[in-house]
Design a protein around this motif. Sequence first.
Motif, PDB file in Angstrom:
ATOM      1  N   SER A 104       6.726   2.782  10.648  1.00  0.00           N
ATOM      2  CA  SER A 104       7.584   3.511   9.707  1.00  0.00           C
ATOM      3  C   SER A 104       8.885   3.935  10.377  1.00  0.00           C
ATOM      4  N   TRP A 159      -6.453   7.545   3.951  1.00  0.00           N
ATOM      5  CA  TRP A 159      -5.190   7.975   3.352  1.00  0.00           C
ATOM      6  C   TRP A 159      -4.638   9.239   4.001  1.00  0.00           C
ATOM      7  N   ILE A 162      -1.631   9.458   6.572  1.00  0.00           N
ATOM      8  CA  ILE A 162      -0.219   9.346   6.216  1.00  0.00           C
ATOM      9  C   ILE A 162       0.602  10.469   6.847  1.00  0.00           C
ATOM     10  N   ILE A 214       7.284   8.454   4.246  1.00  0.00           N
ATOM     11  CA  ILE A 214       5.981   8.595   3.589  1.00  0.00           C
ATOM     12  C   ILE A 214       5.657   7.336   2.789  1.00  0.00           C
ATOM     13  N   SER A 217       4.691   4.538   5.188  1.00  0.00           N
ATOM     14  CA  SER A 217       3.362   4.812   5.734  1.00  0.00           C
ATOM     15  C   SER A 217       2.284   4.559   4.687  1.00  0.00           C
ATOM     16  N   ALA A 218       2.531   4.977   3.456  1.00  0.00           N
ATOM     17  CA  ALA A 218       1.557   4.737   2.382  1.00  0.00           C
ATOM     18  C   ALA A 218       1.362   3.243   2.155  1.00  0.00           C
TER      19      ALA A 218
END
Length: 239
Positions: A104, A159, A162, A214, A217-218
């Motif tokens: 990221s 999850w 993240i 974010i 990363s997601a």
Amino acid sequence: MSSAAPAEAPIDSLTSRQTDRPTPVRRTVGVLRILLALVVLAAIVTQISDELLHDAFDPAAYFGYFTIQSSLMNVVVLAVGGVLALRLAAEPELLARVRMSTLSYAVITGVVYNLLLRNLPSDGSYVGISWPNEVLHVWAPALILLDWLLAPGRPALAWKRIWFALIYPLTWLAYALLRGTFTDWWTYPFLNPGEPGGWPSVLLYILVIAAVIIGISAGAIGLSRLGRAERTRWAPDPA
């Protein structure tokens, strides 16, 4: 009279996969990661050497840039990931988590540079040779992204991981704003409240960049979880 069937053993647990021999493809990925780590390191060393030769090297400024710090992280992560790819069939969850984070940072570095910084007019300071900038801001981010998309042996990430990717950017941001406030030297123009737009503009840039990190990363976590449903019948999600 019938007896209960024995419980079926896990067939694809992370532990068992890590003890398997890596495939030829994974070994090739390992070699390519090490080569990319050397290229990124060579770009940084070339920039430093070039600036030293022209009496333009300021260590505090150079190593304060997000690009340089995150690129040095990627040198380490690529090298470690490459060595482990040569030895293990699957990488540890911690390495995947760190790779997701540095991915990221690499992508946001490329996006911010090419959208906001590439065409800025010179401030009169020394402008070095161009290829290291292209490596750090274009080629390395693109290849690190391809590594995540295509390389085998990556575990599925939870999850909740993240938020792990935000630890370093938030720490660096606090440093950059404090340094700018006390020295009036701003790492990047969009963080300078003295520029048009003031603090509202700075905060907007921060929020947008944080949202992009974010989002990246997601996306990385989502890709790691593709095909996970079948595997998780046998192996629980890492804590």
